[in-house]
Design a protein around this motif. Structure first.
Motif, PDB file in Angstrom:
ATOM      1  N   ARG A   1      43.389 -48.804  -4.274  1.00  0.00           N
ATOM      2  CA  ARG A   1      44.226 -49.902  -3.770  1.00  0.00           C
ATOM      3  C   ARG A   1      45.519 -49.672  -4.282  1.00  0.00           C
ATOM      4  O   ARG A   1      46.487 -49.960  -3.266  1.00  0.00           O
ATOM      5  CB  ARG A   1      43.610 -51.170  -4.441  1.00  0.00           C
ATOM      6  N   PHE A   2      45.734 -48.892  -5.378  1.00  0.00           N
ATOM      7  CA  PHE A   2      47.051 -48.748  -5.914  1.00  0.00           C
ATOM      8  C   PHE A   2      47.825 -47.828  -4.618  1.00  0.00           C
ATOM      9  O   PHE A   2      48.781 -47.850  -4.460  1.00  0.00           O
ATOM     10  CB  PHE A   2      47.237 -48.225  -7.041  1.00  0.00           C
TER      11      PHE A   2
ATOM     12  N   VAL B   1      56.763 -52.803  -9.577  1.00  0.00           N
ATOM     13  CA  VAL B   1      55.452 -53.441  -9.481  1.00  0.00           C
ATOM     14  C   VAL B   1      54.857 -53.414  -8.048  1.00  0.00           C
ATOM     15  O   VAL B   1      55.779 -53.894  -7.187  1.00  0.00           O
ATOM     16  CB  VAL B   1      55.399 -54.966 -10.128  1.00  0.00           C
ATOM     17  N   ALA B   2      53.601 -52.903  -7.733  1.00  0.00           N
ATOM     18  CA  ALA B   2      53.027 -52.608  -6.709  1.00  0.00           C
ATOM     19  C   ALA B   2      52.221 -53.984  -6.708  1.00  0.00           C
ATOM     20  O   ALA B   2      51.361 -54.403  -7.749  1.00  0.00           O
ATOM     21  CB  ALA B   2      52.519 -51.394  -6.456  1.00  0.00           C
TER      22      ALA B   2
ATOM     23  N   LEU C   1      47.084 -49.151 -15.875  1.00  0.00           N
ATOM     24  CA  LEU C   1      45.982 -49.665 -15.368  1.00  0.00           C
ATOM     25  C   LEU C   1      45.883 -51.022 -15.624  1.00  0.00           C
ATOM     26  O   LEU C   1      46.363 -51.491 -16.525  1.00  0.00           O
ATOM     27  CB  LEU C   1      44.939 -48.963 -15.851  1.00  0.00           C
ATOM     28  N   PRO C   2      45.090 -51.811 -14.787  1.00  0.00           N
ATOM     29  CA  PRO C   2      44.850 -53.296 -15.067  1.00  0.00           C
ATOM     30  C   PRO C   2      44.292 -53.638 -16.481  1.00  0.00           C
ATOM     31  O   PRO C   2      43.466 -53.005 -16.975  1.00  0.00           O
ATOM     32  CB  PRO C   2      43.852 -53.730 -14.120  1.00  0.00           C
ATOM     33  N   GLY C   3      45.109 -54.414 -17.168  1.00  0.00           N
ATOM     34  CA  GLY C   3      44.765 -54.671 -18.659  1.00  0.00           C
ATOM     35  C   GLY C   3      45.654 -53.946 -19.688  1.00  0.00           C
ATOM     36  O   GLY C   3      45.578 -54.057 -20.796  1.00  0.00           O
ATOM     37  N   TYR C   4      46.636 -53.079 -19.011  1.00  0.00           N
ATOM     38  CA  TYR C   4      47.387 -52.154 -19.886  1.00  0.00           C
ATOM     39  C   TYR C   4      48.952 -52.286 -19.473  1.00  0.00           C
ATOM     40  O   TYR C   4      49.194 -52.567 -18.179  1.00  0.00           O
ATOM     41  CB  TYR C   4      47.113 -50.870 -19.745  1.00  0.00           C
TER      42      TYR C   4
ATOM     43  N   ALA D   1      48.785 -49.290  -1.843  1.00  0.00           N
ATOM     44  CA  ALA D   1      50.039 -50.002  -1.950  1.00  0.00           C
ATOM     45  C   ALA D   1      51.275 -49.393  -2.050  1.00  0.00           C
ATOM     46  O   ALA D   1      52.388 -49.670  -1.524  1.00  0.00           O
ATOM     47  CB  ALA D   1      49.855 -50.949  -3.309  1.00  0.00           C
ATOM     48  N   VAL D   2      51.387 -48.063  -2.547  1.00  0.00           N
ATOM     49  CA  VAL D   2      52.458 -47.238  -2.849  1.00  0.00           C
ATOM     50  C   VAL D   2      52.600 -46.361  -1.535  1.00  0.00           C
ATOM     51  O   VAL D   2      53.480 -45.297  -1.519  1.00  0.00           O
ATOM     52  CB  VAL D   2      52.589 -46.528  -3.845  1.00  0.00           C
ATOM     53  N   ALA D   3      51.698 -46.530  -0.537  1.00  0.00           N
ATOM     54  CA  ALA D   3      51.925 -45.566   0.832  1.00  0.00           C
ATOM     55  C   ALA D   3      51.483 -44.040   0.643  1.00  0.00           C
ATOM     56  O   ALA D   3      52.348 -43.532   1.130  1.00  0.00           O
ATOM     57  CB  ALA D   3      53.210 -46.095   1.598  1.00  0.00           C
TER      58      ALA D   3
END
Length: 277
Positions: A86-87, A8-9, A62-65, A90-92
């Motif tokens: 954004r993702f 989870v990111a 994806l958000p919501g899935y 977050a995972v560089a």
């Protein structure tokens, strides 16, 4: 066997679940699933291990899935494009190859058009965003406005047989038992709220809100367009036209295939993608 890790990111307060495989030293490939009852595990089950020897493969829900949080803003193509940025932060990941199917293809394309320096290569699979016609015409628009998506999800989640029939409407031929079971499990986890909200934002009375056709000549990323020859959802003519408009492009049609090449024809699909990337 390739190990697929679930993580989870934290994307600026939004928790996004993702699957990953391969070593961090390999060049990254990010896989984006479609809408409806899709998820990273459903679309990319065979693609993640197939690419893991050569790439760092990352497939977010994806958000919501899947296992991710619900969306934290109004659900639209612009929203998902921003979430992708954004993702990646977050995972560089600064620069990556992007592979997207259906709605995920539209997200990948929108991101590549807005921020081409962060995309090394782009693969559009039966992609949204390559045309403006509403599937089903005025009836399709009315369907989104009547709130029938939630009812459809509810009916499908109660019947494995109905789920199999729904899959037959989007792929070529009969779905295998594993695909039906995985789709049925996904339907039982979600109520269709996110997909319904996306459709209401994207489907208008005169056409689809997101249509990148006019911007394709400006796409500055090497691109592979892959399309099932018998896709009943996204017209094959959209893929053919995109193949004439994108400057650096290869277009490939997969015979005897509908809307889900990574699951219907995994061997052919994975070979195309590996060769291109």
């Amino acid at each position: 066997m390739t190990d697929v890790v679930s993580t989870v990111a934290n994307c600026a307060g939004l928790k996004v679940h993702y699957r990953s495989a391969g070593t961090p030293e390999n060049p990254p490939v990010v896989l984006l699933h479609g809408g409806g009852f899709d998820s990273a595990g459903l679309s990319w089950k065979h693609t993640i291990p197939a690419l893991a020897d050569d790439f760092r493969v990352i497939a977010p829900d994806l958000p919501g899935y899947g296992g991710s949080d619900p969306p934290d803003a109004s659900v639209s193509m612009e929203y998902y494009v921003s979430v992708l940025g954004r993702f990646l932060d977050a995972v560089a990941i600064d620069t990556t190859a992007l592979i997207g199917i259906s709605m995920g293809g539209g997200i990948a394309l929108g991101f590549a058009l807005d921020d081409p320096d962060r995309v090394s290569k782009l693969v559009l699979v039966d992609s949204y965003g390559l045309g403006g016609t509403v599937p089903g015409g005025p009836l399709g628009y009315a369907f989104t406005r009547l709130g029938l998506t939630g009812l459809t999800f509810s009916l499908l989640s109660r019947s494995r047989t109905m789920t199999a029939l729904a899959l037959r409407s989007v792929i070529e031929g009969k779905p295998d038992d594993v695909l039906v079971s995985e789709a049925f499990a996904g339907l039982r986890r979600h109520d269709g709220t996110t997909w319904d909200a996306f459709q209401k934002n994207e489907v208008g009375p005169w056409g689809l809100r997101t249509n990148y056709i006019g911007r394709l000549p400006d796409l500055a990323v090497p691109t592979l367009v892959v399309h099932g020859e018998h896709d009943p959802i996204v017209p094959v003519s959209w893929a053919v036209r995109a193949g004439t408009l994108i400057p650096d492009v290869k277009a490939r049609l997969i015979p005897n295939c509908g809307h889900m090449p990574p699951r219907e024809k995994p061997t052919e699909f994975n070979e195309l993608v590996r060769e291109f990337c």
